[in-house]
Design a protein around this motif. Structure first.
Motif, PDB file in Angstrom:
ATOM      1  N   VAL A  48       5.806  -6.593  -2.667  1.00 60.05           N
ATOM      2  CA  VAL A  48       4.829  -7.471  -2.028  1.00 60.05           C
ATOM      3  C   VAL A  48       5.444  -8.822  -1.679  1.00 60.05           C
ATOM      4  CG1 VAL A  48       2.624  -8.651  -2.321  1.00 60.05           C
ATOM      5  CG2 VAL A  48       2.903  -6.308  -3.157  1.00 60.05           C
ATOM      6  N   SER A  73       0.568  -1.186  -0.742  1.00 63.36           N
ATOM      7  CA  SER A  73       1.537  -0.421  -1.525  1.00 63.36           C
ATOM      8  C   SER A  73       1.458   1.057  -1.181  1.00 63.36           C
ATOM      9  CB  SER A  73       1.280  -0.603  -3.017  1.00 63.36           C
ATOM     10  OG  SER A  73       1.447  -1.941  -3.382  1.00 63.36           O
ATOM     11  N   HIS A  74       2.535   1.742  -1.446  1.00 67.42           N
ATOM     12  CA  HIS A  74       2.549   3.196  -1.299  1.00 67.42           C
ATOM     13  C   HIS A  74       1.844   3.813  -2.493  1.00 67.42           C
ATOM     14  CE1 HIS A  74       5.281   2.908   2.060  1.00 67.42           C
ATOM     15  NE2 HIS A  74       6.054   2.122   1.344  1.00 67.42           N
ATOM     16  N   GLU A 117      -3.313   6.667   1.327  1.00 59.04           N
ATOM     17  CA  GLU A 117      -2.602   5.556   1.961  1.00 59.04           C
ATOM     18  C   GLU A 117      -3.247   5.181   3.295  1.00 59.04           C
ATOM     19  OE1 GLU A 117       1.564   6.512   2.157  1.00 59.04           O
ATOM     20  OE2 GLU A 117       1.820   6.267  -0.002  1.00 59.04           O
ATOM     21  N   HIS A 138       3.576  -1.912   4.877  1.00 55.51           N
ATOM     22  CA  HIS A 138       3.558  -0.905   3.819  1.00 55.51           C
ATOM     23  C   HIS A 138       4.813  -1.064   2.974  1.00 55.51           C
ATOM     24  CE1 HIS A 138       0.844   0.722   6.842  1.00 55.51           C
ATOM     25  NE2 HIS A 138       0.202   1.222   5.810  1.00 55.51           N
ATOM     26  N   SER A 139       4.610  -1.520   1.738  1.00 56.20           N
ATOM     27  CA  SER A 139       5.746  -1.748   0.850  1.00 56.20           C
ATOM     28  C   SER A 139       5.256  -1.923  -0.575  1.00 56.20           C
ATOM     29  CB  SER A 139       6.515  -2.999   1.286  1.00 56.20           C
ATOM     30  OG  SER A 139       7.555  -3.288   0.378  1.00 56.20           O
ATOM     31  N   ASP A 140       6.090  -1.538  -1.520  1.00 55.11           N
ATOM     32  CA  ASP A 140       5.797  -1.805  -2.924  1.00 55.11           C
ATOM     33  C   ASP A 140       6.350  -3.157  -3.344  1.00 55.11           C
ATOM     34  OD1 ASP A 140       4.468   0.628  -3.336  1.00 55.11           O
ATOM     35  OD2 ASP A 140       6.371   1.670  -3.644  1.00 55.11           O
TER      36      ASP A 140
END
Length: 147
Positions: free
Chosen positions: A97, A40-41, A62, A93-95
Motif C-alpha cells: 500500500v 489488495s490482492h 477482487e 492493485h497491490s499488497d
C-alpha cells in the motif's frame, strides 16, 4: 502553492476527513487532485491468511473490491466537483500500500500527498504496522497527515 495533490483513502471515516481536508486545500490552491485507493490482492494460500478458494472465486472477490473502490473514488470525484476541484481517480492493485501511494504520487507528478493516520500506538502499531509511517519515511514529497 500546490498544483497536484494525491489524496490516498482507505474508505474509513477518518480517511474521509482527510479526503475533505485535501479537497478543501486543493480548492484554496487551485490544485487538481488524484484520488487513490489501493486494493489488495485476495490471499491465495494459508500462509497469506486465507482459506483456499478456487481462482474464479478469488477473482470475483477482487473484482468486487475493485468495484467498491471505484464507487468510493467516484464519490470523492463528486465532492471535488461540488468544490470546483478537478479530480481524477486511480485504483491500484497491490499488497504494498505505502509503496503504491509513493509510486503513484511520483508517477503522476504530485507535489503533496494527503492521507489519514489511525494513530495506533504501542503493540497495536507494531502488529498492524503503519502505512502512513511508511509513506512518511519513503516519500520525497511533502505529506500532510490528518488524524
Amino acid at each position: 502553492m500546490y498544483n497536484r495533490i494525491l489524496i490516498a483513502t482507505d474508505g474509513t471515516e477518518l480517511s474521509d476527513k482527510a479526503v475533505h481536508a485535501g479537497l478543501d486545500l486543493a480548492a484554496l490552491c487551485g490544485a487538481s487532485v488524484i484520488a487513490l485507493k489501493v486494493v489488495s490482492h485476495y490471499p491465495r494460500s494459508y500462509l497469506e491468511g486465507s482459506d483456499l478458494l478456487d481462482l474464479k472465486e478469488a477473482k470475483r472477490i477482487e473484482e468486487q473490491w475493485t468495484a467498491q473502490a471505484e464507487g468510493l473514488l467516484n464519490g470523492i470525484k463528486a465532492f471535488g466537483h461540488e468544490r470546483k476541484v478537478n479530480v481524477t481517480t486511480e485504483v491500484v492493485h497491490s499488497d504494498l500500500v505505502a509503496e503504491s501511494i509513493v509510486d503513484t504520487a511520483k508517477k503522476r507528478e504530485c507535489d503533496l500527498i494527503v492521507m489519514a493516520s489511525h494513530g495506533r500506538k504501542g503493540l497495536q502499531r507494531l502488529l498492524l504496522g503503519s502505512e502512513t509511517q511508511h509513506v512518511l519515511t519513503h516519500s520525497h514529497l511533502p505529506v500532510l497527515v490528518l488524524r
